[in-house]
Design an enzyme around this catalytic site. Structure first.
Site, PDB file in Angstrom:
ATOM      1  N   LYS B  91       0.721  -1.217  -0.112  1.00 38.43           N
ATOM      2  CA  LYS B  91      -0.051  -0.021  -0.148  1.00 38.43           C
ATOM      3  C   LYS B  91       0.955   1.207   0.123  1.00 38.43           C
ATOM      4  O   LYS B  91       0.398   2.225  -0.455  1.00 38.43           O
ATOM      5  CB  LYS B  91      -1.014   0.001   1.173  1.00 38.43           C
ATOM      6  CG  LYS B  91      -1.798  -0.988   1.205  1.00 38.43           C
ATOM      7  CD  LYS B  91      -2.953  -0.847   0.088  1.00 38.43           C
ATOM      8  CE  LYS B  91      -4.189  -1.961   0.320  1.00 38.43           C
ATOM      9  NZ  LYS B  91      -5.141  -1.908  -0.809  1.00 38.43           N
ATOM     10  N   GLU B 113     -10.040   5.332   2.597  1.00 38.73           N
ATOM     11  CA  GLU B 113     -10.768   4.250   3.352  1.00 38.73           C
ATOM     12  C   GLU B 113     -10.177   3.234   3.497  1.00 38.73           C
ATOM     13  O   GLU B 113      -8.929   3.098   2.899  1.00 38.73           O
ATOM     14  CB  GLU B 113     -12.072   3.873   2.257  1.00 38.73           C
ATOM     15  CG  GLU B 113     -11.420   2.836   1.174  1.00 38.73           C
ATOM     16  CD  GLU B 113     -10.209   3.596   0.371  1.00 38.73           C
ATOM     17  OE1 GLU B 113     -10.091   4.774   0.224  1.00 38.73           O
ATOM     18  OE2 GLU B 113      -9.580   2.781  -0.342  1.00 38.73           O
ATOM     19  N   SER B 369       1.687  -9.683  -0.756  1.00 36.80           N
ATOM     20  CA  SER B 369       1.392  -8.158  -0.398  1.00 36.80           C
ATOM     21  C   SER B 369       1.764  -7.498   1.005  1.00 36.80           C
ATOM     22  O   SER B 369       1.904  -6.284   1.004  1.00 36.80           O
ATOM     23  CB  SER B 369      -0.004  -8.156  -1.135  1.00 36.80           C
ATOM     24  OG  SER B 369      -1.051  -8.868  -0.188  1.00 36.80           O
TER      25      SER B 369
END
Lengths: 271, 383
Positions: B91, B113, B369
């Site tokens: 991210k 969000e 991830s």
């Protein structure tokens, strides 16, 4: 000119929701926006969202809503207010046809801006449904002119940046925006062909309605009424609320100069 | 096969994408698309971002051969280690890019969000670093199960806003963030965390995440036979796939069985884009259900819908119990505790290795991830 009053009602919010619709009609609404509840209402504030959630929690379906409306003694024009996914799920053509069969006159899809509206506009026209487009305070002049040219039924002036919901005061952007829309219409069509400009979002009570009505040709009132319904107001209570707004609009109209003899109408398909 | 390096026309990926937003947001989306186009073509912006990715986020992340699992499974498994990036997941790549862009656009605050909290933590981190205010919307249910990340966000100075509507998860947090954006569009940048939403987000976030795929491609001694990544909204997968879309590698996205928009959904419009969406007969958006809060989302990015529709990528799903088993197996075999989200990709490899979908001898590149620290309480509860 008498100002138009268009209250909003979330379909299915209570078991007797049709009674609220009839109460609005009895109170002198010129048309009623019927919110077809959606699970993810991007443009709605807390109140309408809560009303939608309550309706969905009751298990209402679009079919059931349309059937109830079809069976009700409704005389005022009904305009469906809902989100793109409900339109596209059965397909725009079928969705608009079903609306027309249930007696709806118009459709508003707030997450379907001009650039994405062509398919639904075609389907609506084929079904005899007027697809009303929204203009926001940030809409550019060029874009505003195109929205005005393509809107049907009326032009919806979103009075403020933000979601639907009650506000303490009408945003100052409302009058400016309504005037811009009027100017764009004047450049496009003869005065008698101009669509009514309705001001919505944040119109809470009679005073704000008068103010919004002064800016445009009429007002849409949603959250303030739905808040009352959610808080337990009866159809008679709601009729009194809407009657008060109607009276305030009419009073303001009588006090205004009597230049305009005509009464604006929500129909206005200009072809 | 188009690599979609440039801005897709009208934000379309075949029949998917677009911009289904209120009129109030259209100018903001236009301005954002123009700003990103300009920034992405500006060597100074790219240099600043690349510098931050290197000296702050810890890029390049390594490509680790999973030697023990490879031997056990009969496939050659390489792990792209986004779990080693700062804040613990991929991210950070996206948020550094978008926050730099927000600052370049003169925005004062960011709205974001988050589901599992990884995007929220990354957003709060980038905002702290670059001097912007951060408001993070998070479903109440996710707040309960991701306490650690909530603490991290508040420690970083972000305001975490609990979302109590609907399913009280990522879907509703996204609605709330978009509503907040409508109300403060001049001052705020909506820092969307995945490859969904209205144009330019799916394109912009994919471009900001393509660093994963580009790096992996240059680090790998060969073009793998299969490239695998987990998919919720699908940003780590989109970034990974972008590096291999022009090769012969098979691209595999792995969804949560309870949130499998590609296999159980239908085309629809939610959160500003036309894509594959879990929904009922009327078009009401369904509530996804996954042990991984980050995959608890009923939609998928429109480029994935397009890659799936054209057959360029394939999408499969795995169940929660397979995911939990995958976390444990990877941890014990390789000493890596991955996030529940990432474990979906691992679970697919564990299940299919040696079978027709993943024949023995295949060379597999898998994007890990994120890391699993945040999921320890969840794992403990299912022990």
């Amino acid at each position: 000119m008498t100002k138009l009053l268009v209250p909003y009602l979330t379909a299915g919010v209570t078991e007797n929701w049709i009674d609220y619709l009839l109460a609005m009609q009895a109170a002198g609404a010129d048309a009623v926006e019927i919110g077809l509840p959606f699970s993810d209402p991007m443009l709605d504030g807390a109140t309408i969202q809560q009303a939608s959630d309550r309706a969905l929690a009751r298990g209402v379906t679009i079919d059931a809503i349309l059937a109830e409306i079809k069976g009700a003694p409704v005389r005022v024009p009904l305009i469906a207010f809902t989100y793109a996914n409900l339109v596209f799920r059965p397909g725009a053509e079928q969705f608009c046809r079903r609306l027309a069969e249930a007696g709806f006159r118009g459709l508003i899809v707030p997450d379907l801006p001009l650039d994405e509206a062509a398919e639904v506009a075609r389907a609506a026209e084929a079904a005899g449904i007027e697809l009303t487009l929204l203009v926001a305070p940030v809409t550019s002049d060029e874009r505003l002119a195109e929205i005005v040219a393509r809107s049907r039924g009326y032009v919806y002036a979103v009075s403020r940046m933000g979601t639907t919901g009650e506000r303490d005061a009408l945003a100052s952007t409302a009058a400016t925006l309504a005037a811009r829309i009027k100017a764009a219409q004047a450049a496009l069509v003869a005065p008698e062909e101009a669509l009514p400009v309705l001001v919505g979002f944040g119109v809470s009570g009679p005073e704000q309605a008068v103010e919004a009505g002064r800016a445009g040709d009429g007002v849409v009132i949603g959250s303030a009424l739905m808040r009352r319904v959610l808080d337990g107001a009866t159809p008679a209570d709601l009729e009194a609320e809407v009657t008060a707004v109607r009276a305030a609009l009419d009073r303001a109209d009588q006090e205004a100069t009597a230049d305009h003899a005509s009464h604006a109408q929500i129909s206005g398909h200009r072809g | 096969m188009p690599t979609l390096m440039t801005e897709p026309a009208a934000g379309r990926f075949g029949g998917f994408g677009g911009r289904f937003v209120p009129e109030s947001l259209v100018p903001a989306c236009d301005a954002l698309a123009a700003a990103f186009s300009g920034a992405w073509a500006d060597p100074a912006f790219r240099a600043e971002l690349n510098d931050l990715l290197a000296v702050y986020a810890g890029r390049p992340t390594p490509l680790t051969p999973a030697r023990n699992l490879s031997a056990a499974l009969g496939v050659e498994l390489l792990l792209k280690r986004e779990d080693l990036a700062h804040t613990g997941s991929h991210k950070i790549n996206n948020v550094l890019g978008q926050t730099l862009l927000a600052r370049r656009m003169g925005k004062r605050r960011i709205l974001a969000e988050t589901g599992a909290g990884q995007h929220g933590v990354a957003a709060a981190t980038a905002a702290a670093l670059l001097g912007l205010e951060a408001t993070i919307f998070m479903g109440e249910r996710d707040i309960e199960r991701q306490q650690l990340n909530v603490l991290r966000m508040s420690t970083l100075g972000a305001t975490v806003v609990p979302v109590t509507t609907g399913s009280r998860t990522l879907k509703d947090a996204t609605n709330e963030a978009m509503r907040a954006w409508v109300a403060d569009v001049d001052d705020a940048h909506f820092l969307l965390g995945s490859v969904g939403g209205p144009h330019p987000y799916p394109w912009m976030v994919r471009e900001l995440q393509r660093v994963i795929g580009d790096e992996a491609r240059s680090q790998s001694p060969y073009v793998p036979d299969v490239v695998v990544a987990c998919v919720g909204g699908g940003s780590n997968a989109a970034g990974t796939f972008a590096g291999f879309v022009d090769t012969a590698a098979r691209l595999v996205g792995v969804e949560a069985a309870g949130g499998a928009a590609m296999s159980s959904g239908r085309a629809g419009v939610v959160h500003g884009a036309r894509s594959m969406v879990l929904q009922d007969a009327d078009g009401q958006v369904a509530e996804a259900e996954s042990i991984a809060a980050g995959l608890d989302y009923p939609g998928i990015g429109p480029e994935h819908a397009h890659l799936g529709a054209t057959g360029r990528a394939e999408y499969h799903s795995v169940k929660d119990d397979e995911v939990v088993a995958a976390v444990r197996r990877l941890a014990r075999a390789e000493g890596i505790i991955c996030a529940l989200e990432s474990a979906h990709a691992v679970a697919w490899v564990l299940r299919e290795a040696g079978g027709p979908l993943l024949p023995t001898g295949s060379r597999v590149l898998l994007t890990l991830s994120g890391r699993g620290d945040k999921d320890m309480a969840t794992l403990g509860a299912v022990a």
